[in-house]
Design a protein around this motif. Structure first.
Motif, PDB file in Angstrom:
ATOM      1  N   SER A  26       0.837  -1.204   0.000  1.00 24.51           N
ATOM      2  CA  SER A  26       0.000   0.000   0.000  1.00 24.51           C
ATOM      3  C   SER A  26       0.872   1.255   0.000  1.00 24.51           C
ATOM      4  O   SER A  26       0.520   2.267  -0.613  1.00 24.51           O
ATOM      5  CB  SER A  26      -0.953   0.007   1.194  1.00 24.51           C
ATOM      6  N   GLU A  27       2.029   1.189   0.636  1.00 25.19           N
ATOM      7  CA  GLU A  27       2.968   2.319   0.636  1.00 25.19           C
ATOM      8  C   GLU A  27       3.582   2.507  -0.750  1.00 25.19           C
ATOM      9  O   GLU A  27       3.716   3.633  -1.232  1.00 25.19           O
ATOM     10  CB  GLU A  27       4.066   2.074   1.671  1.00 25.19           C
ATOM     11  N   VAL A  28       3.929   1.402  -1.408  1.00 24.72           N
ATOM     12  CA  VAL A  28       4.464   1.478  -2.768  1.00 24.72           C
ATOM     13  C   VAL A  28       3.407   2.047  -3.701  1.00 24.72           C
ATOM     14  O   VAL A  28       3.696   2.900  -4.543  1.00 24.72           O
ATOM     15  CB  VAL A  28       4.928   0.084  -3.258  1.00 24.72           C
ATOM     16  N   PHE A  29       2.161   1.596  -3.555  1.00 23.46           N
ATOM     17  CA  PHE A  29       1.064   2.115  -4.369  1.00 23.46           C
ATOM     18  C   PHE A  29       0.900   3.610  -4.136  1.00 23.46           C
ATOM     19  O   PHE A  29       0.772   4.387  -5.085  1.00 23.46           O
ATOM     20  CB  PHE A  29      -0.244   1.380  -4.046  1.00 23.46           C
ATOM     21  N   GLU A  30       0.899   4.012  -2.884  1.00 22.51           N
ATOM     22  CA  GLU A  30       0.734   5.426  -2.536  1.00 22.51           C
ATOM     23  C   GLU A  30       1.823   6.281  -3.172  1.00 22.51           C
ATOM     24  O   GLU A  30       1.567   7.352  -3.709  1.00 22.51           O
ATOM     25  CB  GLU A  30       0.735   5.602  -1.010  1.00 22.51           C
ATOM     26  N   THR A  31       3.053   5.780  -3.159  1.00 19.57           N
ATOM     27  CA  THR A  31       4.186   6.527  -3.691  1.00 19.57           C
ATOM     28  C   THR A  31       4.181   6.586  -5.212  1.00 19.57           C
ATOM     29  O   THR A  31       4.481   7.632  -5.787  1.00 19.57           O
ATOM     30  CB  THR A  31       5.508   5.885  -3.217  1.00 19.57           C
ATOM     31  N   ASN A  32       3.844   5.488  -5.874  1.00 21.45           N
ATOM     32  CA  ASN A  32       4.027   5.389  -7.321  1.00 21.45           C
ATOM     33  C   ASN A  32       2.750   5.417  -8.154  1.00 21.45           C
ATOM     34  O   ASN A  32       2.815   5.720  -9.341  1.00 21.45           O
ATOM     35  CB  ASN A  32       4.776   4.089  -7.654  1.00 21.45           C
ATOM     36  N   CYS A  33       1.618   5.099  -7.558  1.00 21.33           N
ATOM     37  CA  CYS A  33       0.414   4.874  -8.359  1.00 21.33           C
ATOM     38  C   CYS A  33      -0.760   5.785  -7.993  1.00 21.33           C
ATOM     39  O   CYS A  33      -1.616   6.063  -8.840  1.00 21.33           O
ATOM     40  CB  CYS A  33      -0.040   3.426  -8.217  1.00 21.33           C
ATOM     41  N   ALA A  34      -0.819   6.211  -6.742  1.00 20.85           N
ATOM     42  CA  ALA A  34      -1.996   6.933  -6.250  1.00 20.85           C
ATOM     43  C   ALA A  34      -2.221   8.264  -6.956  1.00 20.85           C
ATOM     44  O   ALA A  34      -3.365   8.714  -7.053  1.00 20.85           O
ATOM     45  CB  ALA A  34      -1.881   7.152  -4.743  1.00 20.85           C
ATOM     46  N   SER A  35      -1.185   8.877  -7.470  1.00 19.48           N
ATOM     47  CA  SER A  35      -1.370  10.170  -8.130  1.00 19.48           C
ATOM     48  C   SER A  35      -2.266  10.042  -9.354  1.00 19.48           C
ATOM     49  O   SER A  35      -2.971  10.990  -9.713  1.00 19.48           O
ATOM     50  CB  SER A  35      -0.023  10.779  -8.509  1.00 19.48           C
ATOM     51  N   CYS A  36      -2.293   8.890  -9.997  1.00 16.56           N
ATOM     52  CA  CYS A  36      -3.161   8.677 -11.163  1.00 16.56           C
ATOM     53  C   CYS A  36      -4.396   7.845 -10.831  1.00 16.56           C
ATOM     54  O   CYS A  36      -5.471   8.076 -11.369  1.00 16.56           O
ATOM     55  CB  CYS A  36      -2.387   7.986 -12.287  1.00 16.56           C
ATOM     56  N   HIS A  37      -4.237   6.853  -9.967  1.00 14.04           N
ATOM     57  CA  HIS A  37      -5.329   5.926  -9.682  1.00 14.04           C
ATOM     58  C   HIS A  37      -6.085   6.279  -8.410  1.00 14.04           C
ATOM     59  O   HIS A  37      -7.052   5.597  -8.074  1.00 14.04           O
ATOM     60  CB  HIS A  37      -4.796   4.490  -9.586  1.00 14.04           C
ATOM     61  N   GLY A  38      -5.669   7.310  -7.694  1.00 11.14           N
ATOM     62  CA  GLY A  38      -6.337   7.730  -6.469  1.00 11.14           C
ATOM     63  C   GLY A  38      -5.894   6.923  -5.274  1.00 11.14           C
ATOM     64  O   GLY A  38      -5.706   5.714  -5.364  1.00 11.14           O
ATOM     65  N   ALA A  39      -5.732   7.593  -4.143  1.00  7.45           N
ATOM     66  CA  ALA A  39      -5.298   6.915  -2.920  1.00  7.45           C
ATOM     67  C   ALA A  39      -6.318   5.880  -2.467  1.00  7.45           C
ATOM     68  O   ALA A  39      -5.966   4.881  -1.852  1.00  7.45           O
ATOM     69  CB  ALA A  39      -5.051   7.938  -1.813  1.00  7.45           C
ATOM     70  N   ASP A  40      -7.596   6.111  -2.808  1.00 10.75           N
ATOM     71  CA  ASP A  40      -8.644   5.167  -2.434  1.00 10.75           C
ATOM     72  C   ASP A  40      -9.045   4.266  -3.608  1.00 10.75           C
ATOM     73  O   ASP A  40     -10.107   3.649  -3.588  1.00 10.75           O
ATOM     74  CB  ASP A  40      -9.862   5.916  -1.916  1.00 10.75           C
ATOM     75  N   LEU A  41      -8.185   4.205  -4.635  1.00 10.34           N
ATOM     76  CA  LEU A  41      -8.369   3.369  -5.826  1.00 10.34           C
ATOM     77  C   LEU A  41      -9.534   3.813  -6.703  1.00 10.34           C
ATOM     78  O   LEU A  41      -9.949   3.089  -7.601  1.00 10.34           O
ATOM     79  CB  LEU A  41      -8.549   1.885  -5.459  1.00 10.34           C
ATOM     80  N   SER A  42     -10.053   5.017  -6.465  1.00 11.07           N
ATOM     81  CA  SER A  42     -11.242   5.481  -7.182  1.00 11.07           C
ATOM     82  C   SER A  42     -10.948   6.036  -8.569  1.00 11.07           C
ATOM     83  O   SER A  42     -11.860   6.376  -9.305  1.00 11.07           O
ATOM     84  CB  SER A  42     -11.951   6.552  -6.353  1.00 11.07           C
ATOM     85  N   GLY A  43      -9.691   6.129  -8.942  1.00 11.00           N
ATOM     86  CA  GLY A  43      -9.338   6.610 -10.272  1.00 11.00           C
ATOM     87  C   GLY A  43      -9.075   8.106 -10.283  1.00 11.00           C
ATOM     88  O   GLY A  43      -9.119   8.788  -9.273  1.00 11.00           O
ATOM     89  N   GLY A  44      -8.819   8.605 -11.433  1.00 14.37           N
ATOM     90  CA  GLY A  44      -8.485  10.008 -11.661  1.00 14.37           C
ATOM     91  C   GLY A  44      -7.974  10.103 -13.071  1.00 14.37           C
ATOM     92  O   GLY A  44      -8.709   9.853 -14.026  1.00 14.37           O
ATOM     93  N   ALA A  45      -6.684  10.397 -13.211  1.00 20.28           N
ATOM     94  CA  ALA A  45      -6.059  10.390 -14.531  1.00 20.28           C
ATOM     95  C   ALA A  45      -5.983   8.959 -15.059  1.00 20.28           C
ATOM     96  O   ALA A  45      -6.054   8.722 -16.255  1.00 20.28           O
ATOM     97  CB  ALA A  45      -4.662  11.004 -14.472  1.00 20.28           C
TER      98      ALA A  45
END
Length: 130
Positions: free
Chosen positions: A63-82
């Motif tokens: 979850s920390e790796v996701f937050e660092t590398n993926c959340a900016s596009c996929h959202g911290a709550d996995l809801s999407g975005g870019a």
């Protein structure tokens, strides 16, 4: 006395051509320096950078790796975005498919943003989040 209206334009054009030539020579010199560094002129620095990046890359918490590398596009709550929503990605894709997308990329997402171990951990984590 009548002035020739072409002279100011000719001066500006000559100065512009001179600047282009100067900048071209400067860029050619920089290209040579970069080529020397890539051939091994700076091998010790490259080895040090690789060691530093390997030391700080892996983490045990997906979850920390996701937050660092993926959340900016996929959202911290996995809801999407870019990027697309990942809330129920585990019900649509297998763990291998998720891993392959992380490693190779898909659409506008580039591949290889994380190490293989981190990609495997994120794949398992996303599968469990369904």
């Amino acid at each position: 006395m009548k002035r020739n209206p072409v002279i100011p334009f000719a001066i500006i054009a000559a100065v512009g051509i001179l600047l282009v030539i100067i900048i071209s020579f400067q860029g050619a010199n920089q290209r040579d320096d970069i080529a020397q560094q890539e051939e091994g002129g700076d091998a010790q620095t490259e080895e040090g950078q690789q060691e530093d990046s390997q030391e700080g890359e892996t983490t045990d918490d997906p979850s920390e790796v996701f937050e660092t590398n993926c959340a900016s596009c996929h959202g911290a709550d996995l809801s999407g975005g870019a990027g697309p929503e990942l809330v129920e990605v585990g019900s649509r894709l297998s763990e291998d498919e998720i891993y392959n997308i992380i490693m190779q990329g898909q659409g506008s997402m580039p591949g290889g943003l994380v190490s293989e171990e981190e990609a495997q951990a994120i794949s398992t984590w996303l599968l469990e989040e369904q």
